[in-house]
Motif scaffolding. Sequence first.
Motif, mmCIF file in Angstrom:
data_model
loop_
_atom_site.group_PDB
_atom_site.id
_atom_site.type_symbol
_atom_site.label_atom_id
_atom_site.label_comp_id
_atom_site.label_asym_id
_atom_site.label_seq_id
_atom_site.Cartn_x
_atom_site.Cartn_y
_atom_site.Cartn_z
ATOM 1 N N ALA A 243 1.265 -0.902 -0.227
ATOM 2 C CA ALA A 243 0.048 0.238 -0.217
ATOM 3 C C ALA A 243 0.987 1.365 -0.220
ATOM 4 O O ALA A 243 1.380 2.073 1.050
ATOM 5 N N LYS A 244 0.781 2.247 -0.693
ATOM 6 C CA LYS A 244 2.215 3.168 -0.830
ATOM 7 C C LYS A 244 1.338 4.395 -0.273
ATOM 8 O O LYS A 244 0.164 4.836 0.296
ATOM 9 N N ALA A 245 1.990 4.862 -0.093
ATOM 10 C CA ALA A 245 1.137 5.744 1.334
ATOM 11 C C ALA A 245 1.139 6.987 0.655
ATOM 12 O O ALA A 245 1.273 7.633 -0.156
ATOM 13 N N SER A 246 -0.252 7.368 0.644
ATOM 14 C CA SER A 246 -1.168 8.168 -0.263
ATOM 15 C C SER A 246 -1.438 9.691 0.826
ATOM 16 O O SER A 246 -1.613 10.283 0.085
ATOM 17 N N LYS A 247 -0.818 10.118 1.873
ATOM 18 C CA LYS A 247 -1.408 11.086 2.497
ATOM 19 C C LYS A 247 0.165 11.403 3.487
ATOM 20 O O LYS A 247 0.827 10.450 3.854
ATOM 21 N N PRO A 248 0.850 12.831 3.614
ATOM 22 C CA PRO A 248 1.452 12.896 4.535
ATOM 23 C C PRO A 248 2.118 11.897 5.762
ATOM 24 O O PRO A 248 2.798 11.603 6.686
ATOM 25 N N GLU A 249 0.476 12.466 6.234
ATOM 26 C CA GLU A 249 0.798 11.247 7.756
ATOM 27 C C GLU A 249 0.915 9.564 7.901
ATOM 28 O O GLU A 249 1.328 9.030 8.799
ATOM 29 N N GLN A 250 0.459 8.958 6.489
ATOM 30 C CA GLN A 250 1.400 7.801 5.878
ATOM 31 C C GLN A 250 2.815 7.993 6.158
ATOM 32 O O GLN A 250 3.381 6.529 6.559
ATOM 33 N N GLU A 251 3.452 8.264 5.510
ATOM 34 C CA GLU A 251 4.642 8.548 5.073
ATOM 35 C C GLU A 251 5.668 7.880 6.419
ATOM 36 O O GLU A 251 6.569 7.199 6.368
ATOM 37 N N PRO A 252 5.642 8.328 7.743
ATOM 38 C CA PRO A 252 6.720 8.551 8.824
ATOM 39 C C PRO A 252 6.676 6.655 8.944
ATOM 40 O O PRO A 252 7.248 6.200 9.891
ATOM 41 N N PHE A 253 5.597 6.160 8.646
ATOM 42 C CA PHE A 253 5.349 4.826 8.824
ATOM 43 C C PHE A 253 6.407 3.769 8.234
ATOM 44 O O PHE A 253 5.912 2.755 8.333
ATOM 45 N N ILE A 254 6.619 4.396 6.694
ATOM 46 C CA ILE A 254 6.855 3.579 6.438
ATOM 47 C C ILE A 254 8.499 2.984 6.389
ATOM 48 O O ILE A 254 9.098 3.762 7.186
ATOM 49 N N GLY A 255 8.514 1.120 6.878
ATOM 50 C CA GLY A 255 9.964 0.886 7.440
ATOM 51 C C GLY A 255 9.561 0.563 9.130
ATOM 52 O O GLY A 255 10.815 0.119 9.002
ATOM 53 N N ASN A 256 8.603 1.417 9.138
ATOM 54 C CA ASN A 256 8.315 1.143 10.574
ATOM 55 C C ASN A 256 6.893 0.730 11.315
ATOM 56 O O ASN A 256 6.791 1.974 12.797
ATOM 57 N N GLN A 257 6.400 0.003 10.618
ATOM 58 C CA GLN A 257 4.826 0.154 10.392
ATOM 59 C C GLN A 257 4.941 -0.867 12.399
ATOM 60 O O GLN A 257 3.434 -0.135 13.030
ATOM 61 N N SER A 258 5.941 -1.538 12.831
ATOM 62 C CA SER A 258 5.826 -1.910 14.441
ATOM 63 C C SER A 258 6.717 -0.683 15.358
ATOM 64 O O SER A 258 6.894 -2.029 16.065
ATOM 65 N N GLY A 259 6.786 -0.124 15.426
ATOM 66 C CA GLY A 259 7.644 0.764 16.374
ATOM 67 C C GLY A 259 9.178 -0.113 16.162
ATOM 68 O O GLY A 259 9.819 0.130 17.595
ATOM 69 N N GLY A 260 9.874 -0.801 14.868
ATOM 70 C CA GLY A 260 11.124 -1.047 15.644
ATOM 71 C C GLY A 260 11.153 -2.782 16.088
ATOM 72 O O GLY A 260 12.559 -3.111 15.987
ATOM 73 N N ARG A 261 10.049 -3.228 16.038
ATOM 74 C CA ARG A 261 9.952 -4.428 16.434
ATOM 75 C C ARG A 261 9.769 -5.421 15.227
ATOM 76 O O ARG A 261 10.277 -4.897 14.267
#
Length: 140
Positions: free
Chosen positions: A59-77
């Motif tokens: 799912a391509k990030a489609s909003k600016p608020e989604q971009e920080p979660f690319i590569g970090n969807q689980s907080g580093g776990r």
Amino acid sequence: MLQSIVHIALVVQDYDDAIAFYTKKLNFTLVEDTYQPEQDKRWVVVAPPGSTGTTILLAKASKPEQEPFIGNQSGGRVFLFLNTDDFWRDYNEMVSRGIKFVREPKEQSYGMVAVFKDLYGNLWDLLQLNDDHPLMMRAK
């Protein structure tokens, strides 16, 4: 009652880069890549080779608020767990294809495990669960 998890959404920066990584580096199958003009996005689904279970929706990030979660969807776990029928075959193949392992292979009570990063930095376990593991017993 019979239910199952069909897809897990994985936020990505670029569809084509993600497809290339999953199909060329991890040897996943591209199940679907359908353009959705009404939303100006694509429905992109990949699955591990031979898998008939849960798939990954890229799912391509489609909003600016989604971009920080690319590569970090689980907080580093560790976020996703890829089970295999031959740990060393797949580990060696992945290393040869340039997959970066951040924790080396280790024998655990549940089986063999090593941790790798996907192209965006999400952490994955590569696993070969023991035959007596509850998940393996369910599959029989």
